[in-house]
Design a protein around this motif. Structure first.
Motif, PDB file in Angstrom:
ATOM      1  N   VAL A   1       0.845  -1.203   0.000  1.00 31.24           N
ATOM      2  CA  VAL A   1       0.000   0.000   0.000  1.00 31.24           C
ATOM      3  C   VAL A   1       0.878   1.250   0.000  1.00 31.24           C
ATOM      4  CG1 VAL A   1      -1.701   1.313   1.333  1.00 31.24           C
ATOM      5  CG2 VAL A   1      -1.950  -1.168   1.082  1.00 31.24           C
ATOM      6  N   LEU A   2       1.925   1.239   0.827  1.00 25.81           N
ATOM      7  CA  LEU A   2       2.835   2.385   0.878  1.00 25.81           C
ATOM      8  C   LEU A   2       3.548   2.582  -0.465  1.00 25.81           C
ATOM      9  CD1 LEU A   2       4.395   1.968   4.436  1.00 25.81           C
ATOM     10  CD2 LEU A   2       2.721   3.688   3.688  1.00 25.81           C
ATOM     11  N   ALA A   3       3.980   1.494  -1.085  1.00 26.13           N
ATOM     12  CA  ALA A   3       4.640   1.592  -2.394  1.00 26.13           C
ATOM     13  C   ALA A   3       3.683   2.163  -3.439  1.00 26.13           C
ATOM     14  CB  ALA A   3       5.156   0.224  -2.835  1.00 26.13           C
ATOM     15  N   ALA A   4       2.453   1.672  -3.443  1.00 24.93           N
ATOM     16  CA  ALA A   4       1.462   2.173  -4.401  1.00 24.93           C
ATOM     17  C   ALA A   4       1.153   3.649  -4.148  1.00 24.93           C
ATOM     18  CB  ALA A   4       0.185   1.341  -4.324  1.00 24.93           C
ATOM     19  N   ALA A   5       1.032   4.019  -2.873  1.00 26.98           N
ATOM     20  CA  ALA A   5       0.755   5.417  -2.535  1.00 26.98           C
ATOM     21  C   ALA A   5       1.914   6.317  -2.969  1.00 26.98           C
ATOM     22  CB  ALA A   5       0.502   5.558  -1.035  1.00 26.98           C
ATOM     23  N   TRP A   6       3.127   5.875  -2.750  1.00 30.28           N
ATOM     24  CA  TRP A   6       4.296   6.661  -3.151  1.00 30.28           C
ATOM     25  C   TRP A   6       4.347   6.802  -4.672  1.00 30.28           C
ATOM     26  CZ3 TRP A   6       8.898   5.230  -5.766  1.00 30.28           C
ATOM     27  CH2 TRP A   6       9.855   6.250  -5.810  1.00 30.28           C
ATOM     28  N   LEU A   7       4.128   5.709  -5.389  1.00 29.33           N
ATOM     29  CA  LEU A   7       4.133   5.765  -6.850  1.00 29.33           C
ATOM     30  C   LEU A   7       3.032   6.688  -7.369  1.00 29.33           C
ATOM     31  CD1 LEU A   7       4.763   2.009  -7.660  1.00 29.33           C
ATOM     32  CD2 LEU A   7       6.288   3.909  -8.238  1.00 29.33           C
ATOM     33  N   TYR A   8       1.861   6.611  -6.753  1.00 28.02           N
ATOM     34  CA  TYR A   8       0.747   7.469  -7.162  1.00 28.02           C
ATOM     35  C   TYR A   8       1.078   8.932  -6.888  1.00 28.02           C
ATOM     36  CZ  TYR A   8      -3.933   9.330  -7.703  1.00 28.02           C
ATOM     37  OH  TYR A   8      -5.015  10.062  -8.127  1.00 28.02           O
ATOM     38  N   TRP A   9       1.684   9.204  -5.749  1.00 31.34           N
ATOM     39  CA  TRP A   9       2.068  10.569  -5.389  1.00 31.34           C
ATOM     40  C   TRP A   9       3.116  11.111  -6.352  1.00 31.34           C
ATOM     41  CZ3 TRP A   9       6.564  12.632  -2.783  1.00 31.34           C
ATOM     42  CH2 TRP A   9       6.415  13.945  -2.367  1.00 31.34           C
ATOM     43  N   GLU A  10       4.077  10.275  -6.731  1.00 36.14           N
ATOM     44  CA  GLU A  10       5.160  10.687  -7.632  1.00 36.14           C
ATOM     45  C   GLU A  10       4.691  10.879  -9.069  1.00 36.14           C
ATOM     46  OE1 GLU A  10       8.688  11.167  -7.457  1.00 36.14           O
ATOM     47  OE2 GLU A  10       8.205  11.494  -5.347  1.00 36.14           O
ATOM     48  N   SER A  11       3.904   9.909  -9.584  1.00 39.37           N
ATOM     49  CA  SER A  11       3.579   9.920 -11.020  1.00 39.37           C
ATOM     50  C   SER A  11       2.099   9.781 -11.342  1.00 39.37           C
ATOM     51  CB  SER A  11       4.317   8.778 -11.726  1.00 39.37           C
ATOM     52  OG  SER A  11       5.680   8.825 -11.458  1.00 39.37           O
ATOM     53  N   GLY A  12       1.282   9.637 -10.340  1.00 38.60           N
ATOM     54  CA  GLY A  12      -0.135   9.395 -10.603  1.00 38.60           C
ATOM     55  C   GLY A  12      -0.325   8.019 -11.215  1.00 38.60           C
ATOM     56  N   THR A  13      -1.358   7.891 -11.972  1.00 42.47           N
ATOM     57  CA  THR A  13      -1.641   6.592 -12.589  1.00 42.47           C
ATOM     58  C   THR A  13      -0.794   6.340 -13.835  1.00 42.47           C
ATOM     59  OG1 THR A  13      -3.485   7.541 -13.818  1.00 42.47           O
ATOM     60  CG2 THR A  13      -3.997   6.501 -11.693  1.00 42.47           C
ATOM     61  N   GLU A  14       0.083   7.278 -14.173  1.00 42.67           N
ATOM     62  CA  GLU A  14       0.940   7.113 -15.349  1.00 42.67           C
ATOM     63  C   GLU A  14       2.161   6.233 -15.077  1.00 42.67           C
ATOM     64  OE1 GLU A  14      -0.028   8.022 -18.404  1.00 42.67           O
ATOM     65  OE2 GLU A  14      -1.827   8.513 -17.248  1.00 42.67           O
ATOM     66  N   SER A  15       2.452   5.960 -13.829  1.00 38.66           N
ATOM     67  CA  SER A  15       3.602   5.125 -13.485  1.00 38.66           C
ATOM     68  C   SER A  15       3.375   3.705 -14.003  1.00 38.66           C
ATOM     69  CB  SER A  15       3.790   5.081 -11.963  1.00 38.66           C
ATOM     70  OG  SER A  15       4.636   4.012 -11.602  1.00 38.66           O
ATOM     71  N   PRO A  16       4.288   3.180 -14.833  1.00 38.34           N
ATOM     72  CA  PRO A  16       4.128   1.811 -15.323  1.00 38.34           C
ATOM     73  C   PRO A  16       4.123   0.783 -14.182  1.00 38.34           C
ATOM     74  CG  PRO A  16       5.876   2.954 -16.521  1.00 38.34           C
ATOM     75  CD  PRO A  16       5.454   3.846 -15.407  1.00 38.34           C
ATOM     76  N   LEU A  17       4.924   1.021 -13.149  1.00 40.02           N
ATOM     77  CA  LEU A  17       4.936   0.098 -12.012  1.00 40.02           C
ATOM     78  C   LEU A  17       3.614   0.155 -11.264  1.00 40.02           C
ATOM     79  CD1 LEU A  17       6.223  -1.974 -10.146  1.00 40.02           C
ATOM     80  CD2 LEU A  17       7.487  -0.109  -9.038  1.00 40.02           C
ATOM     81  N   PHE A  18       3.065   1.342 -11.087  1.00 44.17           N
ATOM     82  CA  PHE A  18       1.761   1.473 -10.427  1.00 44.17           C
ATOM     83  C   PHE A  18       0.687   0.713 -11.205  1.00 44.17           C
ATOM     84  CE2 PHE A  18      -2.354   3.485  -9.771  1.00 44.17           C
ATOM     85  CZ  PHE A  18      -2.441   3.506  -8.387  1.00 44.17           C
ATOM     86  N   LYS A  19       0.672   0.899 -12.527  1.00 43.25           N
ATOM     87  CA  LYS A  19      -0.304   0.194 -13.366  1.00 43.25           C
ATOM     88  C   LYS A  19      -0.135  -1.314 -13.252  1.00 43.25           C
ATOM     89  CE  LYS A  19      -0.698   3.706 -16.967  1.00 43.25           C
ATOM     90  NZ  LYS A  19      -0.423   4.022 -18.372  1.00 43.25           N
ATOM     91  N   ALA A  20       1.130  -1.783 -13.287  1.00 44.55           N
ATOM     92  CA  ALA A  20       1.392  -3.225 -13.194  1.00 44.55           C
ATOM     93  C   ALA A  20       0.961  -3.771 -11.833  1.00 44.55           C
ATOM     94  CB  ALA A  20       2.878  -3.493 -13.440  1.00 44.55           C
ATOM     95  N   MET A  21       1.234  -3.009 -10.775  1.00 42.66           N
ATOM     96  CA  MET A  21       0.822  -3.453  -9.441  1.00 42.66           C
ATOM     97  C   MET A  21      -0.697  -3.542  -9.339  1.00 42.66           C
ATOM     98  SD  MET A  21       3.498  -1.311  -7.027  1.00 42.66           S
ATOM     99  CE  MET A  21       2.404  -1.354  -5.624  1.00 42.66           C
TER     100      MET A  21
END
Length: 175
Positions: free
Chosen positions: A44-64
């Motif tokens: 959850v923390l990793a997803a929140a950090w990725l979302y904060w950094e790049s929003g839903t455009e982060s490829p890792l966030f999308k993959a997660m």
């Protein structure tokens, strides 16, 4: 049916041996901490950090997000279809070191999520792949040491985690 019995017999033997070795009591404390790293808060923390950094455009966030949308239902359906008792319920005179969050043991959800995250993060940050797989294997090992899973529960969890991560990456990269 004979094959399943043979696998179960081997599984119980490995589980019993591991939980009876002389260093077991020393491993339990360490394994409690390792197991907690697979409880989900880090994801959850990793997803929140990725979302904060790049929003839903982060490829890792999308993959997660895609991987968890696939992995959790597979895990839930398998766990509630097989209904394999946890070691404490399946073995006489055995007590697990922790209280599991649910009744059944097959497959290991902690292991599945850990291997899925290790695969996803390792894909995007290759230098972390080996340390992350060592961490995921430690989560799996800890679940057996703590007495809440048989070894095959964690093997299937690892297979589900890696499989859903690869499927998610393949799907997203093909778009």
């Amino acid at each position: 049916m004979k094959l399943i019995y043979s696998i179960h017999k081997c599984d119980v033997f490995m589980f019993t041996w591991l939980n009876n070795v002389s260093i077991h009591t020393h491993l339990v404390r360490l394994c409690r901490y390792i197991s907690k790293t697979g409880d989900g808060i880090l994801y959850v923390l990793a997803a929140a950090w990725l979302y904060w950094e790049s929003g839903t455009e982060s490829p890792l966030f999308k993959a997660m997000a895609l991987a968890f949308l696939i992995e959790r239902p597979i895990y839930f359906v398998l766990k509630n279809s097989f209904k394999r008792n946890r070691p404490q319920a399946a073995l006489e005179n055995f007590r697990s070191a922790i209280i599991p969050s649910d009744r059944f043991s097959f497959p290991s959800g902690h292991t599945s999520a850990a291997f899925m995250m290790a695969t996803l993060v390792g894909f995007f940050i290759p230098v972390l792949l080996i340390p992350l797989y060592l961490w995921a294997a430690s989560v799996a090992f800890s679940r057996v040491v703590l007495g809440v899973h048989f070894p095959t529960d964690t093997l299937m969890g690892a297979a589900i985690g890696v499989g859903t991560a690869i499927f998610s990456l393949d799907y997203l990269l093909s778009l």
